[in-house]
Every structure is written in structure tokens, then in C-alpha cells.
Design a protein around this motif. Structure first.
Motif, PDB file in Angstrom:
ATOM      1  N   PHE A   1      55.800  30.346  54.218  1.00 44.73           N
ATOM      2  CA  PHE A   1      55.239  29.883  52.949  1.00 44.73           C
ATOM      3  C   PHE A   1      55.271  28.362  52.925  1.00 44.73           C
ATOM      4  O   PHE A   1      56.222  27.742  53.406  1.00 44.73           O
ATOM      5  CB  PHE A   1      56.042  30.438  51.771  1.00 44.73           C
ATOM      6  N   HIS A   2      54.246  27.758  52.354  1.00 44.35           N
ATOM      7  CA  HIS A   2      54.156  26.297  52.344  1.00 44.35           C
ATOM      8  C   HIS A   2      55.322  25.710  51.540  1.00 44.35           C
ATOM      9  O   HIS A   2      55.669  26.232  50.469  1.00 44.35           O
ATOM     10  CB  HIS A   2      52.829  25.847  51.733  1.00 44.35           C
ATOM     11  N   PRO A   3      55.932  24.620  52.055  1.00 43.19           N
ATOM     12  CA  PRO A   3      57.055  23.992  51.336  1.00 43.19           C
ATOM     13  C   PRO A   3      56.707  23.600  49.904  1.00 43.19           C
ATOM     14  O   PRO A   3      57.551  23.680  49.005  1.00 43.19           O
ATOM     15  CB  PRO A   3      57.374  22.754  52.175  1.00 43.19           C
ATOM     16  N   ARG A   4      55.463  23.200  49.678  1.00 45.70           N
ATOM     17  CA  ARG A   4      55.070  22.800  48.322  1.00 45.70           C
ATOM     18  C   ARG A   4      55.103  24.016  47.385  1.00 45.70           C
ATOM     19  O   ARG A   4      55.537  23.910  46.225  1.00 45.70           O
ATOM     20  CB  ARG A   4      53.676  22.160  48.336  1.00 45.70           C
ATOM     21  N   LEU A   5      54.657  25.157  47.883  1.00 39.66           N
ATOM     22  CA  LEU A   5      54.710  26.387  47.083  1.00 39.66           C
ATOM     23  C   LEU A   5      56.154  26.754  46.750  1.00 39.66           C
ATOM     24  O   LEU A   5      56.481  27.080  45.607  1.00 39.66           O
ATOM     25  CB  LEU A   5      54.029  27.525  47.852  1.00 39.66           C
ATOM     26  N   MET A   6      57.032  26.695  47.765  1.00 42.39           N
ATOM     27  CA  MET A   6      58.430  27.068  47.553  1.00 42.39           C
ATOM     28  C   MET A   6      59.125  26.093  46.609  1.00 42.39           C
ATOM     29  O   MET A   6      59.952  26.488  45.780  1.00 42.39           O
ATOM     30  CB  MET A   6      59.155  27.107  48.899  1.00 42.39           C
ATOM     31  N   LEU A   7      58.775  24.798  46.722  1.00 47.30           N
ATOM     32  CA  LEU A   7      59.371  23.792  45.836  1.00 47.30           C
ATOM     33  C   LEU A   7      58.937  24.026  44.393  1.00 47.30           C
ATOM     34  O   LEU A   7      59.752  23.931  43.464  1.00 47.30           O
ATOM     35  CB  LEU A   7      58.959  22.389  46.305  1.00 47.30           C
ATOM     36  N   LYS A   8      57.661  24.362  44.195  1.00 46.24           N
ATOM     37  CA  LYS A   8      57.179  24.669  42.850  1.00 46.24           C
ATOM     38  C   LYS A   8      57.929  25.856  42.263  1.00 46.24           C
ATOM     39  O   LYS A   8      58.315  25.851  41.085  1.00 46.24           O
ATOM     40  CB  LYS A   8      55.681  24.973  42.885  1.00 46.24           C
ATOM     41  N   LEU A   9      58.112  26.888  43.082  1.00 46.85           N
ATOM     42  CA  LEU A   9      58.816  28.085  42.619  1.00 46.85           C
ATOM     43  C   LEU A   9      60.222  27.742  42.134  1.00 46.85           C
ATOM     44  O   LEU A   9      60.644  28.160  41.053  1.00 46.85           O
ATOM     45  CB  LEU A   9      58.878  29.110  43.757  1.00 46.85           C
ATOM     46  N   LEU A  10      60.957  26.965  42.921  1.00 50.75           N
ATOM     47  CA  LEU A  10      62.337  26.639  42.573  1.00 50.75           C
ATOM     48  C   LEU A  10      62.415  25.689  41.378  1.00 50.75           C
ATOM     49  O   LEU A  10      63.245  25.873  40.478  1.00 50.75           O
ATOM     50  CB  LEU A  10      63.058  26.041  43.783  1.00 50.75           C
ATOM     51  N   VAL A  11      61.566  24.675  41.365  1.00 47.28           N
ATOM     52  CA  VAL A  11      61.603  23.713  40.256  1.00 47.28           C
ATOM     53  C   VAL A  11      61.260  24.418  38.946  1.00 47.28           C
ATOM     54  O   VAL A  11      61.954  24.245  37.928  1.00 47.28           O
ATOM     55  CB  VAL A  11      60.645  22.529  40.517  1.00 47.28           C
ATOM     56  N   TYR A  12      60.218  25.237  38.957  1.00 45.88           N
ATOM     57  CA  TYR A  12      59.859  25.938  37.716  1.00 45.88           C
ATOM     58  C   TYR A  12      60.921  26.972  37.367  1.00 45.88           C
ATOM     59  O   TYR A  12      61.204  27.215  36.185  1.00 45.88           O
ATOM     60  CB  TYR A  12      58.485  26.604  37.837  1.00 45.88           C
ATOM     61  N   GLY A  13      61.545  27.569  38.384  1.00 45.64           N
ATOM     62  CA  GLY A  13      62.647  28.490  38.124  1.00 45.64           C
ATOM     63  C   GLY A  13      63.792  27.797  37.411  1.00 45.64           C
ATOM     64  O   GLY A  13      64.297  28.287  36.390  1.00 45.64           O
ATOM     65  N   TYR A  14      64.204  26.630  37.899  1.00 47.85           N
ATOM     66  CA  TYR A  14      65.303  25.908  37.262  1.00 47.85           C
ATOM     67  C   TYR A  14      64.886  25.365  35.892  1.00 47.85           C
ATOM     68  O   TYR A  14      65.714  25.223  35.003  1.00 47.85           O
ATOM     69  CB  TYR A  14      65.799  24.782  38.179  1.00 47.85           C
ATOM     70  N   LEU A  15      63.601  25.081  35.734  1.00 47.18           N
ATOM     71  CA  LEU A  15      63.128  24.610  34.430  1.00 47.18           C
ATOM     72  C   LEU A  15      63.198  25.729  33.387  1.00 47.18           C
ATOM     73  O   LEU A  15      63.408  25.472  32.199  1.00 47.18           O
ATOM     74  CB  LEU A  15      61.689  24.091  34.577  1.00 47.18           C
ATOM     75  N   THR A  16      63.052  26.978  33.829  1.00 49.57           N
ATOM     76  CA  THR A  16      63.084  28.124  32.912  1.00 49.57           C
ATOM     77  C   THR A  16      64.412  28.870  32.967  1.00 49.57           C
ATOM     78  O   THR A  16      64.497  30.034  32.556  1.00 49.57           O
ATOM     79  CB  THR A  16      61.938  29.100  33.242  1.00 49.57           C
ATOM     80  N   ASN A  17      65.448  28.211  33.496  1.00 44.50           N
ATOM     81  CA  ASN A  17      66.801  28.790  33.556  1.00 44.50           C
ATOM     82  C   ASN A  17      66.871  30.032  34.442  1.00 44.50           C
ATOM     83  O   ASN A  17      67.697  30.913  34.226  1.00 44.50           O
ATOM     84  CB  ASN A  17      67.332  29.159  32.164  1.00 44.50           C
ATOM     85  N   THR A  18      66.000  30.093  35.438  1.00 44.65           N
ATOM     86  CA  THR A  18      66.006  31.215  36.385  1.00 44.65           C
ATOM     87  C   THR A  18      66.571  30.693  37.695  1.00 44.65           C
ATOM     88  O   THR A  18      65.873  30.054  38.483  1.00 44.65           O
ATOM     89  CB  THR A  18      64.578  31.771  36.602  1.00 44.65           C
ATOM     90  N   TYR A  19      67.867  30.930  37.927  1.00 46.70           N
ATOM     91  CA  TYR A  19      68.553  30.318  39.063  1.00 46.70           C
ATOM     92  C   TYR A  19      68.767  31.272  40.239  1.00 46.70           C
ATOM     93  O   TYR A  19      68.829  30.850  41.382  1.00 46.70           O
ATOM     94  CB  TYR A  19      69.915  29.782  38.595  1.00 46.70           C
ATOM     95  N   SER A  20      68.866  32.546  39.979  1.00 45.21           N
ATOM     96  CA  SER A  20      69.135  33.528  41.026  1.00 45.21           C
ATOM     97  C   SER A  20      67.898  33.754  41.889  1.00 45.21           C
ATOM     98  O   SER A  20      66.779  33.879  41.375  1.00 45.21           O
ATOM     99  CB  SER A  20      69.583  34.845  40.391  1.00 45.21           C
ATOM    100  N   SER A  21      68.089  33.856  43.206  1.00 42.57           N
ATOM    101  CA  SER A  21      66.957  34.099  44.109  1.00 42.57           C
ATOM    102  C   SER A  21      66.326  35.462  43.849  1.00 42.57           C
ATOM    103  O   SER A  21      65.106  35.630  43.977  1.00 42.57           O
ATOM    104  CB  SER A  21      67.401  33.978  45.571  1.00 42.57           C
ATOM    105  N   ARG A  22      67.127  36.439  43.477  1.00 46.61           N
ATOM    106  CA  ARG A  22      66.579  37.767  43.177  1.00 46.61           C
ATOM    107  C   ARG A  22      65.757  37.735  41.887  1.00 46.61           C
ATOM    108  O   ARG A  22      64.713  38.384  41.783  1.00 46.61           O
ATOM    109  CB  ARG A  22      67.709  38.799  43.059  1.00 46.61           C
ATOM    110  N   LYS A  23      66.220  36.975  40.904  1.00 47.02           N
ATOM    111  CA  LYS A  23      65.449  36.847  39.659  1.00 47.02           C
ATOM    112  C   LYS A  23      64.143  36.082  39.918  1.00 47.02           C
ATOM    113  O   LYS A  23      63.101  36.409  39.324  1.00 47.02           O
ATOM    114  CB  LYS A  23      66.286  36.095  38.621  1.00 47.02           C
TER     115      LYS A  23
END
Length: 508
Positions: free
Chosen positions: A59-81
């Protein structure tokens, strides 16, 4: 009677004429659009270099970075979540273009690909904030720290003092065994010597025990308890010492660590739910803010804030090739070392020392060292009744951080019969005081600076700038404990949290 009840038409199996576009389901100005817009502008080459050229596609690093940044922005920290959100949440689905990384892929990217490089991404976003005129990297920043609990098990203590005590006990018992062997087998041991403390290591101890056993082997009246001790020592001590040596390497001068996260140090947690300041494995997070935006973050293994400032400033300079005009911080940072570091770097230190607030309220305490007048030209102090206190020598004091302080000592000429003796000092003989002139000068300069109009304004702004950021991270967004173990992985989590915080505040 009431009118006829009418329900809106509802048929979940009804086909739509045209399929929905995810684009139409994401409102204009929604935070997910901000994440996409900003992450699309940053240079992800530092992350790209972490990938190998062969093997299956990733998966492209930019896609993965977006996923994690938006996850932390929405309080979604767990990889399974995060995996669940990528498959179910419209905003995540739109952001990822319907791609669905699994939790193992997410966790590997966060733990491995972002380690050591995320700060470069974070700094690019801060520079975007500066370009927008929202922050200024050259103006005053507000610095503070908080402790965040490690992902380690809570009760896996390893204490440096216990390791030393166990090694001391082992050395004392070995000396006793050696002394006993010498008393009945001096001839057999004449060419050997007892171990020094510096030689208490697995190989030397094993060798010494073997020599004692060999010397006592043909003796008939050997105490049974001595034989038992030797057998126990032979079986357990080398293994225990090897474990102690490994633990001391991991401690690296710290007082404590966790067995399940050796990078974490046991710290007293203010927010502990028991409200008794329990010791838990944790890291000390330091941030510098401006207008409640995070400009710099560092993670530390020491619980004391004053030991973190020097490296925190060095990273600021490394990220932005520049330094702030001033640093504003509370009393936890007011040390001789920190004042000196900032002075050498040309940074104005609006940092209180430990007695500043009390002095502001009550003045300098009578008869304290700080109340004594100092004649710099002739290097003497003047005691409360006007008697000269002559300089009698210099010395050094080394702080827990290894910083060497220069100390000057002064002694009064004659305290006998002085009417102030009872309140001035209670020790025998003439009063002797120790003065750190470097710290004295730094404190005087800090006091003058803090009481200027600018200093008063910055002091008022500090608690309203940096402290609410911690409240946002820990209370509003529920980040009180790391998910990942180890310093480098914990730093990645803080980096993602800081990026998410800045984007959340920037566009809302």
C-alpha cells in the motif's frame, strides 16, 4: 381524534437508479478532507526509503499515513479498529479509495516504516502552518511536560538499587566463603586473591567458586553449610549476574525500568485513578506550543523536566534550522544548566526558578543565602549584621544529569555572641555558606526578565497555551496510555497524535 399517522417511505431493498459516489457523502470542510489535502502536499520520500525494492506490492505510504493520521484525529488508535473503519466508515473508505489494509499491515507500517522519520513529516506540516501565518518559529514558545503510561505491565519493576544491593550481598558472601577457605586451605590458595567489586561478573565469580571448591575438595572437616552455599552459588550466581549485567545495560544509568518495556521508566503518575500518585512505567512527553499548536515534541526516560530541555531545544533546531526567540516554562525547568544552555544559544529564558513565586509574594527569606550581599570586586559576602564573610575555597557539585556546578564557600569571621545567631544559623562555629555564582546570576537575570511587561504577559499566556494541549490529548481524546512498547514506537504514536492535533485545530 388525531390525524392519520404518515411515515416516510422506507425500503432497504429498493435499488437506486445511480450508485452513490462516496465523494457526495463527505461534506465540504469535513476534517477527513483536511487530512487528505495536507498529507497530499507533504514529501513522503523519508518513508519511501524504508521500503525494499523487491517482493509483493505494498500500500502506498501516503495512503497509510492518511489512514493513521485520520485515525488519531478521530480517536481511533487500535490497528484492529482502524481495519474495521477502513471497511465500514464512509469517511475512511473515501480517504483510502476503498483500499482495505489489514491490522497487521497497519501495525507494521506504524511500528517500522514511520519509526525515525515521522518527525520529518510532522515538521513539514508545522512549516505549512508558518507559511499560513498561523505560527512563527522565531517567536516565543511555551514548553511543558506530562507523563504518559507505557504499554508495559504495571508491576514488572526492575530497580537499579536492588541490583546493586544483590551484587553487594553476593560479594559479601563470596568474601566470607573465601575467608573460610583461606582459614583451612591457605596453601592451596596462596597464588590467588579475593575478587574486587569491579570483578563481580559471571566469569570471575564462576572461576573463584571453582578455585574455592578445588581447595576444599580434599579437606575432611569442611562445614556442611559452606558446601551448600558453594553449590548454590555455583548453580545460581553466574546466571543471576549475567541477568543483572543485561539489566544494567538496559537501565543505562536510570533508577528503574519495566521488564516488559525496558525503555520505560517508573514514574509517579498524577492522573492515577487511585489518586495516590502510583509509580507506573511511563515516558515523559515534552512539547513546545504556540497558539496551542504543537511545534516540537520529544519523549524522555527521565521523570524530571529540567533534564529534558537541552535535547528538546536541540531537536527544535535540527527540525527547523532555527531557534525560537524565547522559551517560557514553569519552575521545573529553572536550573543553572538550562539557563546556561539558553543563554549560549541566544534564547531568552522566561523560566521561573524554584523560589520565584514565594519571593514575589513574601520577598527573599531573611538570613537565607540569597539575602546575603555579595561584593563581586573583592569576592566576599556580607552577613545580616554587616560582618564580612571571607572566601575560603571553591569546589564542584555534579547534578544527576552530570552537569558540573562550581561552588564557592564563604565563612563568617566571628559568630560568637552575635544577637542574630539563633535565627541566622544553628551549627557550631562560624557560619559557612556555599554559593553557586553562576546560578545566582542566572536567577537575578531571570527575575528581572520575568518582571518586565513582556515577562508578565508571557507568564500569563503560558498556562493558557501549553496546558490545554495536554488536556485535549489526554482527556478530550482519551490518549492516556501508549499502545506500543519501546521508545521509538512510542515516539511514532506521539508524532501521529501531534499531527492530528495540529490538523484538528488548524481547520476547525
Amino acid at each position: 381524534m388525531g390525524g392519520k399517522i404518515v411515515f416516510k417511505e422506507y425500503d432497504p431493498d429498493q435499488l437506486t437508479f445511480l450508485p452513490y459516489k462516496l465523494e457526495e457523502l463527505v461534506p465540504t470542510g469535513h476534517p477527513v478532507r483536511i487530512v487528505k489535502q495536507v498529507v497530499d502536499t507533504v514529501d513522503v520520500k523519508p518513508i519511501n526509503r524504508k521500503y525494499k525494492g523487491s517482493g509483493a506490492s505494498s500500500f502506498h505510504p501516503r495512503l497509510m499515513l492518511k489512514l493513521l493520521v485520520y485515525g488519531y484525529l478521530t480517536n481511533t488508535y487500535s490497528s484492529r479498529k482502524l481495519e474495521e473503519q477502513a471497511a465500514q466508515n464512509v469517511h475512511f473508505m473515501w480517504l483510502l479509495g476503498m483500499k482495505k489494509p489489514d491490522h497487521n499491515t497497519i501495525n507494521r507500517f506504524r511500528s517500522e516504516k514511520l519509526s525515525g522519520v515521522l518527525k520529518q513529516i510532522f515538521s513539514q506540516i508545522v512549516l505549512l502552518l508558518e507559511q499560513e501565518g498561523i505560527v512563527s518559529l522565531k517567536e516565543a514558545v511555551f514548553t511543558d511536560g506530562t507523563k504518559i503510561e507505557s504499554a508495559a505491565n504495571k508491576y514488572t519493576f526492575v530497580w537499579g538499587k536492588n541490583i546493586k544491593a544483590n551484587k553487594d550481598k553476593m560479594k559479601a558472601q563470596l568474601d566470607e566463603l573465601w575467608g573460610y577457605a583461606q582459614s583451612i586451605a591457605a596453601e592451596e590458595l596462596k597464588d590467588t586473591a579475593p575478587l574486587e567489586y569491579s570483578e563481580i561478573n559471571p566469569e570471575k565469580v564462576k572461576e573463584t567458586i571453582s578455585k574455592i571448591n578445588a581447595a576444599l575438595d580434599d579437606k575432611e572437616d569442611v562445614d556442611k553449610k559452606v558446601k551448600q552455599k558453594l553449590n548454590y552459588a555455583k548453580k545460581h550466581w553466574p546466571e543471576s549476574l549475567a541477568r543483572y549485567d543485561e539489566q544494567e545495560k538496559l537501565l543505562a544509568g536510570r533508577n528503574s525500568m519495566s521488564k516488559t518495556d525496558p525503555d520505560a521508566t517508573f514514574m509517579r503518575m498524577k492522573e492515577d485513578h487511585m489518586l495516590n500518585g502510583q509509580l507506573k512505567p511511563a515516558y515523559n512527553l515534552q512539547i513546545s506550543t504556540q497558539e496551542q499548536f504543537i511545534l516540537n515534541y520529544t519523549l524522555h526516560q527521565t521523570s524530571t523536566d529540567y533534564q529534558t530541555l537541552s535535547s528538546h531545544i536541540e531537536q527544535y533546531q535540527a527540525l527547523y534550522k532555527d531557534l525560537p526567540k524565547a522559551i517560557v516554562a514553569d519552575t521545573g525547568y529553572g536550573s543553572d544548566e538550562n539557563y546556561g544552555v539558553l543563554a549560549r544559544k541566544g534564547i531568552e529564558a522566561y523560566i521561573k526558578y524554584n523560589t520565584f513565586d514565594k519571593e514575589q509574594k513574601d520577598g527573599i527569606k531573611a538570613f537565607s543565602n540569597d539575602s546575603l550581599h555579595y561584593n563581586e570586586a573583592e569576592n566576599y559576602l556580607v552577613c545580616p549584621i554587616g560582618q564580612w564573610m571571607a572566601h575560603i575555597g571553591n569546589g564542584q557539585r555534579v547534578t544527576s544529569s552530570g552537569f558540573v556546578q562550581l561552588i564557592s564557600r564563604y565563612r563568617a569571621q566571628n559568630c560568637e555572641g552575635c544577637p542574630m545567631r539563633g535565627v541566622c544559623h544553628t551549627t557550631q562555629g562560624n557560619r559557612v555558606v556555599e554559593i553557586n555564582h553562576s546560578l545566582r546570576q542566572h536567577k537575578q537575570a531571570a527575575k528581572e526578565r520575568l518582571n518586565t511587561e513582556q515577562g508578565i504577559n508571557l507568564r500569563k499566556r503560558r498556562p493558557a497555551d501549553v496546558e490545554p494541549v495536554f488536556a485535549q490529548l489526554k482527556h478530550n481524546h482519551g490518549f492516556r496510555r501508549f499502545l506500543l512498547k519501546g521508545m521509538s514506537k512510542a515516539e511514532v504514536e506521539i508524532g501521529l497524535l501531534s499531527i492530528a492535533h495540529n490538523l484538528r485545530k488548524w481547520k476547525t
